[in-house]
Design a protein around this motif. Structure first.
Motif, PDB file in Angstrom:
ATOM      1  N   ALA A   1      42.028  69.846  82.243  1.00 60.44           N
ATOM      2  CA  ALA A   1      43.294  69.866  82.983  1.00 60.44           C
ATOM      3  C   ALA A   1      44.173  71.020  82.503  1.00 60.44           C
ATOM      4  CB  ALA A   1      44.016  68.540  82.823  1.00 60.44           C
ATOM      5  N   HIS A   2      44.175  71.252  81.186  1.00 63.57           N
ATOM      6  CA  HIS A   2      44.960  72.362  80.632  1.00 63.57           C
ATOM      7  C   HIS A   2      44.441  73.693  81.177  1.00 63.57           C
ATOM      8  CE1 HIS A   2      47.293  74.703  77.756  1.00 63.57           C
ATOM      9  NE2 HIS A   2      46.176  75.351  77.450  1.00 63.57           N
ATOM     10  N   LEU A   3      43.121  73.840  81.207  1.00 65.13           N
ATOM     11  CA  LEU A   3      42.528  75.061  81.758  1.00 65.13           C
ATOM     12  C   LEU A   3      42.984  75.285  83.194  1.00 65.13           C
ATOM     13  CD1 LEU A   3      38.779  75.333  80.638  1.00 65.13           C
ATOM     14  CD2 LEU A   3      40.534  77.084  80.452  1.00 65.13           C
ATOM     15  N   ASN A   4      42.900  74.255  83.997  1.00 60.90           N
ATOM     16  CA  ASN A   4      43.271  74.404  85.403  1.00 60.90           C
ATOM     17  C   ASN A   4      44.756  74.700  85.576  1.00 60.90           C
ATOM     18  OD1 ASN A   4      41.038  74.139  87.364  1.00 60.90           O
ATOM     19  ND2 ASN A   4      40.632  72.242  86.250  1.00 60.90           N
ATOM     20  N   ALA A   5      45.574  74.182  84.674  1.00 65.30           N
ATOM     21  CA  ALA A   5      47.007  74.497  84.742  1.00 65.30           C
ATOM     22  C   ALA A   5      47.240  75.980  84.476  1.00 65.30           C
ATOM     23  CB  ALA A   5      47.776  73.642  83.739  1.00 65.30           C
ATOM     24  N   GLN A   6      46.512  76.524  83.514  1.00 67.28           N
ATOM     25  CA  GLN A   6      46.653  77.951  83.214  1.00 67.28           C
ATOM     26  C   GLN A   6      46.072  78.802  84.346  1.00 67.28           C
ATOM     27  OE1 GLN A   6      48.618  78.563  80.653  1.00 67.28           O
ATOM     28  NE2 GLN A   6      48.565  76.328  80.399  1.00 67.28           N
ATOM     29  N   ILE A   7      44.988  78.332  84.932  1.00 67.85           N
ATOM     30  CA  ILE A   7      44.410  79.044  86.075  1.00 67.85           C
ATOM     31  C   ILE A   7      45.409  79.102  87.227  1.00 67.85           C
ATOM     32  CG2 ILE A   7      42.619  78.894  87.864  1.00 67.85           C
ATOM     33  CD1 ILE A   7      40.792  77.700  85.617  1.00 67.85           C
ATOM     34  N   GLU A   8      46.131  78.020  87.434  1.00 69.15           N
ATOM     35  CA  GLU A   8      47.133  78.012  88.503  1.00 69.15           C
ATOM     36  C   GLU A   8      48.239  79.023  88.215  1.00 69.15           C
ATOM     37  OE1 GLU A   8      49.099  77.442  91.925  1.00 69.15           O
ATOM     38  OE2 GLU A   8      47.063  76.761  91.418  1.00 69.15           O
ATOM     39  N   ARG A   9      48.646  79.155  86.969  1.00 70.97           N
ATOM     40  CA  ARG A   9      49.652  80.172  86.634  1.00 70.97           C
ATOM     41  C   ARG A   9      49.122  81.570  86.944  1.00 70.97           C
ATOM     42  NH1 ARG A   9      51.567  79.742  80.700  1.00 70.97           N
ATOM     43  NH2 ARG A   9      53.296  81.046  81.464  1.00 70.97           N
ATOM     44  N   CYS A  10      47.850  81.790  86.644  1.00 71.29           N
ATOM     45  CA  CYS A  10      47.244  83.086  86.975  1.00 71.29           C
ATOM     46  C   CYS A  10      47.225  83.295  88.485  1.00 71.29           C
ATOM     47  CB  CYS A  10      45.822  83.153  86.427  1.00 71.29           C
ATOM     48  SG  CYS A  10      45.708  83.134  84.627  1.00 71.29           S
ATOM     49  N   ARG A  11      46.853  82.262  89.211  1.00 73.49           N
ATOM     50  CA  ARG A  11      46.796  82.348  90.670  1.00 73.49           C
ATOM     51  C   ARG A  11      48.159  82.724  91.241  1.00 73.49           C
ATOM     52  NH1 ARG A  11      44.722  77.714  91.373  1.00 73.49           N
ATOM     53  NH2 ARG A  11      42.564  78.296  91.844  1.00 73.49           N
ATOM     54  N   GLN A  12      49.224  82.147  90.681  1.00 75.37           N
ATOM     55  CA  GLN A  12      50.570  82.443  91.174  1.00 75.37           C
ATOM     56  C   GLN A  12      50.951  83.901  90.928  1.00 75.37           C
ATOM     57  OE1 GLN A  12      52.452  80.412  93.039  1.00 75.37           O
ATOM     58  NE2 GLN A  12      50.675  79.029  92.957  1.00 75.37           N
ATOM     59  N   GLN A  13      50.284  84.542  89.973  1.00 70.74           N
ATOM     60  CA  GLN A  13      50.526  85.957  89.701  1.00 70.74           C
ATOM     61  C   GLN A  13      49.550  86.872  90.443  1.00 70.74           C
ATOM     62  OE1 GLN A  13      53.107  87.374  87.940  1.00 70.74           O
ATOM     63  NE2 GLN A  13      53.836  85.250  88.098  1.00 70.74           N
ATOM     64  N   GLY A  14      48.775  86.298  91.336  1.00 65.80           N
ATOM     65  CA  GLY A  14      47.816  87.092  92.094  1.00 65.80           C
ATOM     66  C   GLY A  14      46.595  87.498  91.294  1.00 65.80           C
ATOM     67  N   ILE A  15      46.345  86.824  90.175  1.00 64.42           N
ATOM     68  CA  ILE A  15      45.197  87.131  89.324  1.00 64.42           C
ATOM     69  C   ILE A  15      44.020  86.250  89.743  1.00 64.42           C
ATOM     70  CG2 ILE A  15      44.296  87.031  86.965  1.00 64.42           C
ATOM     71  CD1 ILE A  15      47.136  87.598  85.987  1.00 64.42           C
ATOM     72  N   SER A  16      42.915  86.878  90.080  1.00 70.32           N
ATOM     73  CA  SER A  16      41.752  86.124  90.538  1.00 70.32           C
ATOM     74  C   SER A  16      40.521  86.375  89.670  1.00 70.32           C
ATOM     75  CB  SER A  16      41.421  86.483  91.990  1.00 70.32           C
ATOM     76  OG  SER A  16      41.131  87.870  92.099  1.00 70.32           O
ATOM     77  N   LEU A  17      40.689  87.137  88.594  1.00 65.44           N
ATOM     78  CA  LEU A  17      39.585  87.451  87.685  1.00 65.44           C
ATOM     79  C   LEU A  17      39.949  86.881  86.313  1.00 65.44           C
ATOM     80  CD1 LEU A  17      36.893  88.950  87.712  1.00 65.44           C
ATOM     81  CD2 LEU A  17      38.108  91.028  87.073  1.00 65.44           C
ATOM     82  N   ILE A  18      39.229  85.823  85.898  1.00 65.95           N
ATOM     83  CA  ILE A  18      39.633  85.071  84.712  1.00 65.95           C
ATOM     84  C   ILE A  18      38.457  84.908  83.759  1.00 65.95           C
ATOM     85  CG2 ILE A  18      40.472  82.833  83.867  1.00 65.95           C
ATOM     86  CD1 ILE A  18      42.104  82.580  86.386  1.00 65.95           C
ATOM     87  N   ARG A  19      38.728  85.260  82.515  1.00 65.68           N
ATOM     88  CA  ARG A  19      37.731  85.107  81.458  1.00 65.68           C
ATOM     89  C   ARG A  19      37.985  83.789  80.730  1.00 65.68           C
ATOM     90  NH1 ARG A  19      37.838  90.010  77.932  1.00 65.68           N
ATOM     91  NH2 ARG A  19      39.730  89.138  77.001  1.00 65.68           N
ATOM     92  N   ILE A  20      36.935  82.985  80.609  1.00 68.56           N
ATOM     93  CA  ILE A  20      36.991  81.746  79.845  1.00 68.56           C
ATOM     94  C   ILE A  20      36.389  82.036  78.465  1.00 68.56           C
ATOM     95  CG2 ILE A  20      36.284  79.343  79.707  1.00 68.56           C
ATOM     96  CD1 ILE A  20      38.165  79.934  82.041  1.00 68.56           C
ATOM     97  N   ASN A  21      37.217  81.926  77.440  1.00 67.90           N
ATOM     98  CA  ASN A  21      36.777  82.271  76.091  1.00 67.90           C
ATOM     99  C   ASN A  21      36.270  81.058  75.330  1.00 67.90           C
ATOM    100  OD1 ASN A  21      37.750  85.244  75.247  1.00 67.90           O
ATOM    101  ND2 ASN A  21      39.189  84.358  76.709  1.00 67.90           N
ATOM    102  N   ASP A  22      35.052  81.166  74.831  1.00 71.24           N
ATOM    103  CA  ASP A  22      34.595  80.237  73.796  1.00 71.24           C
ATOM    104  C   ASP A  22      35.009  80.885  72.478  1.00 71.24           C
ATOM    105  OD1 ASP A  22      33.366  78.321  72.269  1.00 71.24           O
ATOM    106  OD2 ASP A  22      31.334  79.101  72.575  1.00 71.24           O
ATOM    107  N   SER A  23      36.278  80.776  72.147  1.00 69.20           N
ATOM    108  CA  SER A  23      36.912  81.654  71.168  1.00 69.20           C
ATOM    109  C   SER A  23      36.356  81.529  69.765  1.00 69.20           C
ATOM    110  CB  SER A  23      38.420  81.396  71.156  1.00 69.20           C
ATOM    111  OG  SER A  23      38.965  81.557  72.451  1.00 69.20           O
ATOM    112  N   VAL A  24      35.835  80.366  69.403  1.00 66.36           N
ATOM    113  CA  VAL A  24      35.284  80.192  68.062  1.00 66.36           C
ATOM    114  C   VAL A  24      33.790  79.871  68.098  1.00 66.36           C
ATOM    115  CG1 VAL A  24      37.454  79.572  66.978  1.00 66.36           C
ATOM    116  CG2 VAL A  24      36.084  77.787  68.031  1.00 66.36           C
TER     117      VAL A  24
END
Length: 397
Positions: free
Chosen positions: A140-163
């Motif tokens: 759910a947190h991921l999708n919330a951040q994706i929505e913020r990106c969408r609102q900025q017209g960003i459609s290219l998103i990297r999902i990090n397996d950071s550790v």
């Protein structure tokens, strides 16, 4: 390129990095994450000059520059100062750590700032500390951040397996669900290799719907590295998977992987999958399973003490076209065996001593990294120098 520079303890000079970019693009890669540091904006200018003015980089190649909401201010300043607007409008800037100061809409304000200096295209990088799986709250947190990106017209998103703790089964579920729930977004996985499965996770993400793949030649990246592009390209070739932008050349990617070791001052890895310079060497004197199974592949054969058998000496001589009479001479075969065995035993002792010396040299090479305590020491030096200068000024007065 970005994580190669971040991992390299002593950095890398711009001319060698440009050579590596040329090698990577010559192998068919068309999208390169090129930097994130304060000095990198000037390097990006050199890269774009090499593309647009010199024609050294294919026209189809795209570049992205990374900043986070912890480092955005100096990096925005450097981008505006070093890169002409006609270049800025053609490159990507990727924004990370977008959760920071979200109550004050810092991400949205930084996106606007980047557009105001001329950046034409934005991406976003979503950091995650996955714990093997992805629970409903994290999703759910991921999708919330994706929505913020969408609102900025960003459609290219990297999902990090950071550790580097994401597991393949969770990767499959995550990728399939993200693509299903966000059909307007192009996703790609940033798969770290801390558990040795970054390449596997990256492949699985594509098999389950992600539309791009990210990694490094030789798997270069922070800590244990990222997905190995040359390994991924090999699997793609074997599975008949094409890359839309350009075909990938495994041999050229492997050459670029070996070049990256030189560029980033990394000790060469002779046995790295696909691109290691010894991975096509096979012991000819044992039960060679690939050969037994009739698998056709380029191989350079060698013999060592374990693989030394009289029967294989006879076979090797026969395949070399030796006289049949020679092959029936058991005493000759035994003498050849014994002489080779003696030579190999002596060779081992010499190489053992050489290895110990090389190993010590490699460890010593990496002993001079700048550590966090050096920041404190340097700060103390500066404070003392300022104090001395103030005393000198007072005495002079």
């Amino acid at each position: 390129m970005r994580e190669g520079g971040e991992r390299a303890p002593y950095g890398a000079d711009d001319s060698r990095k440009l050579r590596l970019i040329e090698a990577i693009t010559n192998a068919g890669v068309t999208d390169i994450d090129v930097g994130s540091g304060i000095t990198e904006a000037a390097f990006v200018r050199n890269v774009l000059d090499a593309k647009y003015l010199m024609g050294r980089i294919p026209e189809r190649t795209e570049f992205s520059f990374n900043l986070t909401l912890k480092t955005w201010e100096p990096l925005c300043e450097q981008l505006a100062r070093n890169i002409p607007r006609e270049y800025l409008k053609e490159m990507y800037v990727s924004i990370g750590m977008i959760e920071i100061d979200s109550e004050n809409k810092l991400f949205e304000r930084v996106a606007e700032r980047l557009r105001s200096i001329g950046v034409g295209r934005l991406r976003s990088s979503l950091l995650n500390a996955f714990s093997g799986t992805v629970d409903e709250d994290k999703y759910a947190h991921l999708n919330a951040q994706i929505e913020r990106c969408r609102q900025q017209g960003i459609s290219l998103i990297r999902i990090n397996d950071s550790v580097g703790t994401l597991l393949p089964d969770a990767t499959a579920i995550l990728a399939a669900n993200l693509v299903h729930d966000n059909p307007d977004i192009t996703f790609y996985l940033h798969g770290h290799n801390d558990r040795g499965i970054g390449t596997a996770n990256s492949l699985i993400s594509v098999f389950h719907g992600f539309q791009m793949i990210e990694g490094g030649v030789a798997g270069v990246g922070n800590r244990a590295g990222l997905a190995e592009l040359e390994s991924i390209a090999t699997v793609f070739a074997e599975r008949g998977i094409g890359v839309e932008a350009a075909p990938l050349d495994v041999d050229k990617l492997s050459a670029a992987a070996r070049l990256s070791e030189e560029v980033f001052l990394a000790a060469p890895d002779p046995y790295r999958a696909v691109s290691g310079f010894l991975v096509e060497n096979e012991n000819a004197g044992i039960v060679n399973v690939p050969d037994y199974l009739g698998v056709s592949r380029p191989v350079d054969y060698f013999l060592n003490r374990i693989g030394l058998f009289p029967v294989y000496i006879r076979q090797i001589l026969a395949e070399a076209g030796a006289d049949p009479g020679m092959l029936k001479d058991d005493e000759l075969i035994q003498q050849v065996y014994e002489r080779l065995a003696e030579h190999m035993d002596g060779l081992y002792e010499r190489k053992r001593a050489e290895y110990d010396r090389i190993s010590a040299d490699v460890k010593a090479f990496y002993a001079d990294m700048v550590r966090l305590q050096d920041v404190q020491t340097t700060a103390l030096e500066v404070i003392r120098e300022r104090a001395d200068a103030e005393v000198a000024t007072a005495v002079g007065a």
